[in-house]
Design a protein around this motif. Structure first.
Motif, PDB file in Angstrom:
ATOM      1  N   VAL A 129       2.542   7.924 -14.300  1.00  0.00           N
ATOM      2  CA  VAL A 129       1.587   6.983 -13.696  1.00  0.00           C
ATOM      3  C   VAL A 129       2.045   6.558 -12.307  1.00  0.00           C
ATOM      4  O   VAL A 129       1.243   6.528 -11.355  1.00  0.00           O
ATOM      5  N   LEU A 130       3.320   6.241 -12.161  1.00  0.00           N
ATOM      6  CA  LEU A 130       3.812   5.769 -10.866  1.00  0.00           C
ATOM      7  C   LEU A 130       3.766   6.865  -9.807  1.00  0.00           C
ATOM      8  O   LEU A 130       3.511   6.577  -8.625  1.00  0.00           O
ATOM      9  N   ARG A 131       3.989   8.095 -10.196  1.00  0.00           N
ATOM     10  CA  ARG A 131       3.880   9.194  -9.229  1.00  0.00           C
ATOM     11  C   ARG A 131       2.443   9.371  -8.764  1.00  0.00           C
ATOM     12  O   ARG A 131       2.194   9.711  -7.596  1.00  0.00           O
ATOM     13  N   ARG A 132       1.490   9.161  -9.665  1.00  0.00           N
ATOM     14  CA  ARG A 132       0.086   9.203  -9.243  1.00  0.00           C
ATOM     15  C   ARG A 132      -0.171   8.131  -8.177  1.00  0.00           C
ATOM     16  O   ARG A 132      -0.818   8.395  -7.160  1.00  0.00           O
ATOM     17  N   LEU A 133       0.332   6.943  -8.426  1.00  0.00           N
ATOM     18  CA  LEU A 133       0.138   5.858  -7.461  1.00  0.00           C
ATOM     19  C   LEU A 133       0.812   6.184  -6.132  1.00  0.00           C
ATOM     20  O   LEU A 133       0.242   5.944  -5.052  1.00  0.00           O
ATOM     21  N   ALA A 134       2.029   6.721  -6.198  1.00  0.00           N
ATOM     22  CA  ALA A 134       2.749   7.053  -4.967  1.00  0.00           C
ATOM     23  C   ALA A 134       2.038   8.132  -4.168  1.00  0.00           C
ATOM     24  O   ALA A 134       2.137   8.165  -2.925  1.00  0.00           O
ATOM     25  N   ALA A 135       1.299   8.995  -4.851  1.00  0.00           N
ATOM     26  CA  ALA A 135       0.562  10.062  -4.174  1.00  0.00           C
ATOM     27  C   ALA A 135      -0.793   9.584  -3.645  1.00  0.00           C
ATOM     28  O   ALA A 135      -1.559  10.393  -3.093  1.00  0.00           O
TER      29      ALA A 135
END
Length: 572
Positions: A92-98
């Motif tokens: 989830v956090l990688r989606r947000l970072a992208a």
């Protein structure tokens, strides 16, 4: 002779831990998303390095060897659950970072006027390793699709939490409970955490401190030991802002209302001695509902193993251990199923209860039920085959040990039985944490409306359809907590949800689904998948090896690890 002096509580280390956290709370709030992701990434190798030691210590504490088949549960509920949840947050956090939203728009849909979020499988690996397993989150009435999409992951989308110190009172039964609660407080609520270990499994503290090494070094997490006195001191500490507890209703009430003669009056007038923000997971009497249908001999065997797993995993020391089996009174399959359950109970190797008070609670069951069937060399496995008294202690009190009761309910067909079972579970059994519903795929197709009505009506925070509800605790993506509606005056199974990697708001319940039959037999029952017998089943002969290999993959997902996982899983 004078009484022995009462030991003086040494509060200095507790005060120091809280003070350190307070001093560093703002630095955690200010930690950017990229660094929060990196911290989780660096945590995975530490989980891998300490996994075998964590399992060995848990197995020793529970009275068996680390290479025992029973140790599959320790791999599942310690390093694998921790790695799985870290991976869920990373997804989830990688989606947000992208620059993406935490949820894909296509995962949020409307079903019969209610917004539903498909949270599992979330990745291609999920679909491969847990083929046929799904999870959806149903939101509260009145919630719109736009609200679900906008409110998810508020900590990272303009609504960060204020710097705060959270107290997590750890549970003594399942190893992963404490670290997963810590992760939720850190990553979903933005709070630094003081975790008080439960005396029952305080041996896990060194393992957890290694896993959270960087968080400890930077003043964002502290671990302390102690019993009730230390817990009571910390809950009233002026520097502790919020509290989360996994335990019993009694623990919650003692913290909120105090003890002694005035406690009940405080509850009645809603004048708590502690009014700090408080979330909790407190258990209850969990049902397993067996829907009549065209079961084959193999179905009876497989689902008996499933039911016994829900009871004997961790010797029944689980908040969602299946305690009451709700079966159709007039179905000819009921006695066939009970015969298979008895067979499994007889054939499993012995193990003892380890949780304090288990022997007394089992003694209470045998006093109430002299006719209870005892399996094994001691009273650790009890089957009460026909409960009829509405005030039976098996229906009113959480046993938290390996006793299973059977209640026969009316219903001429599946629809009538499901209505009776839903009413019984909702109105007669205390607690709303988790329930399990077993239904043959052909029965579900022929009684679609009745099954859908049952799934919607059962008031539980997690409902497993052909899946023990406890599996929702392990996935990371799925919110874990009681069905909404409890209050501090009537706490039931608790308030709030943890885990919940998508950081959803307005949650009502999670609905899990799993194949009714394992591969390849599922092709013939209408539940096709690639999943063999699940490795967490107590009857799985290769479950320990499979869970060990799954843990290695979860901490270091290399494709070269997959053949070994499949080879072990298919032999189980």
């Amino acid at each position: 002779m004078s009484a022995a002096p009462v030991p003086t509580l040494d509060t200095a280390p507790l005060d120091l831990a809280v003070s350190d956290l307070r001093d560093h709370a703002e630095s955690w709030t200010a930690t950017p998303l990229t660094e929060r992701i990196a911290l989780l990434q660096r945590m995975l190798p530490r989980i891998a390095q300490g996994a075998s030691g964590m399992v060995a210590d848990a197995a020793c504490a529970k009275g068996y060897e680390a290479d025992s088949n029973w140790a599959a549960e320790d791999w599942a509920t310690a390093p694998w659950a921790l790695a799985q949840t870290v991976s869920a947050y990373l997804h989830v956090l990688r989606r947000l970072a992208a620059g993406h939203d935490p949820l894909s728009a296509k995962s949020v849909r409307t079903h019969e006027g209610r917004v539903v979020v498909d949270v599992f499988p979330a990745t291609a690996t999920d679909r491969l390793l847990l083929s046929g397993f799904t999870a959806e989150v149903r939101t509260l009435p009145g919630t719109t699709r736009e609200q679900v999409l906008a409110r998810a992951a508020g900590e990272y989308r303009g609504r960060p939490g204020e710097p705060a110190v959270a107290l997590v009172l750890g549970a003594g039964n399942v190893p992963a409970i404490t670290p997963l609660d810590i992760l939720h407080k850190l990553y979903a609520e933005g709070q630094v955490v003081l975790a008080k270990m439960n005396p029952v499994n305080a041996y896990l503290r060194p393992h957890f401190e290694k896993v959270f090494t960087e968080f400890v070094e930077r003043g964002w997490v502290r671990f302390v030991d102690g019993g009730a006195a230390e817990g009571a001191y910390l809950t009233t500490h002026e520097t502790v802002d919020t509290i989360h507890v996994t335990g019993s209703e009694r623990t919650h009430d003692a913290i909120v209302w105090g003890t002694g003669a005035q406690a009940e009056e405080r509850r009645r007038t809603d004048t708590p001695v502690n009014d700090k923000p408080f979330t909790s997971e407190l258990g209850g009497v969990s049902p397993c509902i067996v829907t009549p249908g065209p079961w084959s001999a193999a179905d009876f065997r497989f689902q008996a193993e499933h039911i016994v797993t829900g009871k004997l995993n961790n010797s029944g020391h689980n908040c969602v251990a299946s305690q009451v089996l709700l079966v159709p009174r007039h179905w000819d399959g009921t006695e066939r199923l009970l015969a298979e359950i008895r067979r499994v109970l007889r054939e499993l190797p012995q193990r003892g209860d380890y949780y304090p008070g288990a022997a007394d609670r089992l003694d209470a069951v045998t006093r109430a039920h002299p006719e209870a069937e005892i399996y094994g060399d001691d009273t650790c496995r009890l089957l009460v085959p026909d409960i009829t008294d509405a005030d039976d202690p098996m229906l009113t009190d959480e046993v938290f040990a390996s006793a299973l009761g059977v209640v026969r309910l009316p219903g001429e067909d599946a629809s009538q039985f499901l209505r009776a079972a839903t009413e019984f579970a909702n109105d007669r059994l205390p607690g709303t944490l988790g329930a399990t519903l077993l239904v043959h795929p052909r029965t579900e197709r022929s009684h679609r409306a009745a099954v859908d009505e049952t799934v919607a009506a059962l008031r539980y925070g997690t409902l497993g359809v052909n899946c023990w509800s406890a599996f929702g605790f392990l996935l990371g993506y799925t919110p874990w907590g009681a069905h909404p509606g409890h209050t501090r005056q009537d706490i039931g199974s608790g308030i709030g949800f943890v885990h919940n990697a998508f950081m959803l708001e307005d949650v009502e319940k999670t609905v899990l689904r799993a194949p009714f039959a394992p591969a390849p037999r599922g092709l013939f029952t209408g539940s096709p998948s690639l999943s063999p017998r699940p490795p967490y089943y107590v009857t799985n002969h290769t479950g320990r090896t499979t869970m060990e290999r799954l843990t290695a993959y979860a901490t270091d997902p290399r494709a070269s690890r997959l053949p070994g996982i499949f080879a072990s899983a298919l032999r189980g």
